[in-house]
Structure formats: C-alpha cells, structure tokens
Write an enzyme that holds these catalytic residues in place. Structure first.
Site, short mmCIF file in Angstrom:
data_model
loop_
_atom_site.label_atom_id
_atom_site.label_comp_id
_atom_site.label_asym_id
_atom_site.label_seq_id
_atom_site.Cartn_x
_atom_site.Cartn_y
_atom_site.Cartn_z
N ASP A 30 25.66 3.28 -14.05
CA ASP A 30 25.38 4.32 -13.05
C ASP A 30 26.09 3.95 -11.75
O ASP A 30 25.79 2.92 -11.14
CB ASP A 30 23.86 4.39 -12.85
CG ASP A 30 23.44 5.46 -11.86
OD1 ASP A 30 24.29 5.95 -11.09
OD2 ASP A 30 22.25 5.81 -11.84
N CYS A 54 0.80 -1.23 0.00
CA CYS A 54 0.00 0.00 0.00
C CYS A 54 0.83 1.28 0.00
O CYS A 54 0.28 2.37 -0.13
CB CYS A 54 -0.96 0.00 1.20
SG CYS A 54 -0.16 0.42 2.77
#
Length: 412
Positions: A338, A204
């Site tokens: 990266d 959630c």
C-alpha cells in the site's frame, strides 16, 4: 537465563548445523545472506532453539518503527566494552533471522537483538531479556501492520509481566502507554519529530495536549513521565545530571536520539556513558545506510526511508539545494504493498532540489510530487538518473527493497 551454560542438546546441535547448511546453500545460490532460511530450517527441527541459544546471554531487545537497526548497532558497539557481543546486525529481525544470528554467537556474553514490532512480545518470552529498548511507534506497512495503537496494546500486554528493564522514549505517547505496564522503566527524552500518529490518547481516546515538548491527555490525565536520561543538543544528560558529548559519524538528530537511548541501555549493563558514547563513534554506516559510494563518476549518499516518520527525519539530513536528489520507491512484500503513505509525507521540503524518480512505483511518486508542485524527472534506471543529475553529490533516498536494489546496482 544468563550464566546458565548448559550445553545444547543433540537435537539443538543438529538444528543449528542444518540451519547453517541451508544458509550456506542460499548464499551459494546468490539469494542473500541465508539467515532467514537458515533460521526457519533450524526452528523447524527444534522449535525451542531460540530460547536454548539465548540461555547463556545477557540479552537486550530493540524494537521501534524507525531506527532499530542503527540503535541495535550502537548498543552492540557500546557493550563490546564489557564483553563479546552477538547481534543480528544485518536487520533480519523476525524469529528465524534472530535464531540464525544467535547460532553464530556461542562465545558471546551479550545478545543485542533487533526485533520486528509485531514479534516483540513472543521473542521476549523466548529469550528472557535483561533489557528492552522501545524507541517509537508510527504508521508503517499499511497493508499488514496493525494500527499503531493496537501494536502498542500488544506491547503493553506482552511486556506486563516482564522482569526486563524497559528503556523507553518518554516523548512518544504510544511507547509510554506500552511501557507503563512494566515493573522497571527507564524514561529517556529522545524527542519525537513525527507526531501525526499520536494526537489521540492511547489510554482513553481523548485529544492529546502538546504544550512545548510536554504532552498530556486533558480527559484522563495520562501524561509524559519525567525522564532520567535526555538528549540536549549534542549531549546526553545522565541521571546524575552529567552531560556527555555525542560524537557520531552517523548524521542527524535522530541518530543522536538513538545514541541517547543506547547510552541508557549500556548503563543497565554497567557500561558508563562516556565509554559507551566513545565506542559509538566507530559506527560509520549501518547495513549500507549513510554510505557514500562512487558510481558512474559521481558520489552518491545512500539513505533509507521506509515510512512518513522516516522520510521526515531523512529530509533533515540532506545537503541544501541545489543538491540533486534521487527518490526510489517500491511496493514489494517487504515494503508493504500500500503506497497511500506517500500522501502523508511533506515533499514540499524538497523544493529547489533537482529531483529524479525511479523504482517500481515511480509513477505513484510522480503523481505525489506533481500535486506538491515540485519539478522532477521520471527515469527508468538509477544509471539514467545519475547521468541526468547536475553536478554535486547526489542524495539517494529509497524505501526498503528499493534501497537493496540501489545497493546491488552500485556494488555496495
């Protein structure tokens, strides 16, 4: 499915032969094992080859951000107690590499397959595994890997209809969320040292609460399941409450956790924990990791660390100061280009160690260590670093392609 020994079609046989030939040419040219190019050639000739090669095997898939190569090796060793095993032991973990590995295992009973996180759902569809081990999910290869929750969602969707037994780490909320869509899950308390990718609820988005070793979401009630297998100190606790000692030649708590998950997987295939754990003792090094090699008159221990979670575990393995440490970081395609993840690693844990920095991105690492307030020396080569180091065994920590560079240089 396992037990179906239907012979390979002429097309599949041709694909296997062509793949092996391509691999042999690649090896002869000095371009590595040839497993990836061999698999690509074979799959081009027969796109269904992976499924065909797996049809007679009881398959276990192993996926995670960290530890999958080692865990694959431990499971393979354990299952050899019950029959011949074919495995992609060198870590070629995308469909081409997996196809190459299975092509060499026509007499095997078990297939123990390491799978790159991004390819797990697709490979699971192809090979109908009996068991899938999910160890952890954390940030890795930031330029091309999906954000961790997105990856967990891919796992969750891809495994929702699977009949496989899922052996999953109950201590990693992302893994639990991914595995919760499955029909049969065996929960293992394997621990989670790196928690920085699991502070928000994957269900959630709420903030995770973490009292002690427990975790739960205060908003939606998503919470840590009750494990049936657990790592407790130097023992594996099985579902019957029996404690089995872990004797490994591999160092560190992370490998005890890997052994615990491996014992749970072996049990799915009928191999009891005592037998599984005894067999795991045979494993001394995994694709060069943890090897101690002699180079320029010094002993070097080779350690692989590819991402923040991996560096954290590796720091817990190294000998105490003033043991010299060589750090090597590249940013080639296989590493992810990266290097911002360097800023997520707590390098202050290396305080007191003489530090030597090498690799393609040695200046990136130098800036990071400078900010951490550490003393270090930048060197052009491994040879220079080793010759500059004070006495004692040298710990060499490198990310993926840097690790391969080091192995080539020391002849390992």
């Amino acid at each position: 499915m396992a037990g179906n020994t239907e012979p390979l079609s002429p097309r599949a046989k041709l694909a296997v032969t062509a793949g092996k030939a391509a691999a042999a040419v690649s090896r002869a040219a000095g371009r590595g094992s040839g497993s990836v190019i061999g698999g690509k050639v074979a799959l081009r000739l027969d796109p269904d080859l992976l499924a065909r090669l797996a049809q007679h095997l009881d398959v276990v898939l192993v996926s995670a951000t960290n530890g999958k190569t080692t865990t694959t090796r431990l499971i393979a060793e354990a299952l050899r107690a019950a029959g011949p095993v074919v495995s992609n032991a060198l870590g070629a973990n995308m469909p081409a590499g997996i196809t190459s590995a299975l092509a060499g295992g026509s007499d095997a009973k078990f297939g123990v397959i390491e799978v790159d996180e991004k390819y797990l759902a697709g490979v699971a569809r192809d090979v109908t595994p009996k068991c899938i081990a999910l160890l952890n999910l954390s940030r890795d290869q930031l330029d091309r890997a999906a954000e961790t929750r997105m990856l967990a969602e891919k796992w969750r969707e891809g495994l929702s209809g699977s009949k496989a037994v899922i052996v999953a780490n109950a201590d990693d909320p992302l893994v639990v969320w991914a595995a919760s869509s499955s029909q049969q899950v065996v929960w293992v308390a394997a621990g989670q040292a790196w928690k920085d990718d699991a502070w928000s609820c994957p269900s959630c988005g709420g903030v995770m609460q973490r009292p002690g070793d427990d975790w739960f979401c205060g908003q939606c009630g998503f919470r840590r399941p009750t494990p049936t297998w657990a790592l407790t100190g130097d023992h594996v606790l099985d579902p019957h409450g029996s404690a089995w000692p872990i004797h490994l030649q591999l160092p560190g708590r992370a490998n005890k956790a890997n052994a615990t998950s491996s014992a749970a997987v072996a049990a799915v295939f009928g191999v009891p924990p005592q037998v599984a754990l005894e067999r795991m003792y045979q494993v001394q090094a995994v694709a060069g990791r943890y090897d101690v090699v002699s180079f320029l008159g010094r002993d070097l221990r080779l350690l692989l660390a590819k991402n923040p979670a991996g560096w954290l575990e590796t720091f817990s393995l190294i000998d105490p100061p003033p043991t010299p440490v060589v750090l090597s970081v590249n940013a080639r395609g296989a590493d992810g280009t990266d290097t911002s993840w360097l800023w997520d690693v707590d390098y202050t844990q290396l305080a007191g160690h003489p530090i030597f920095v090498i690799g393609d991105r040695k200046l990136d690492m130098a800036v990071r260590l400078e900010v951490a307030g550490l003393d270090f020396r930048v060197c052009e080569t491994l040879d220079e670093a080793v010759q500059s180091a004070p006495p004692g065994r040298i710990e060499v920590i490198a990310n993926y392609t840097a690790f391969q560079d080091v192995r080539r240089r020391v002849g390992n």
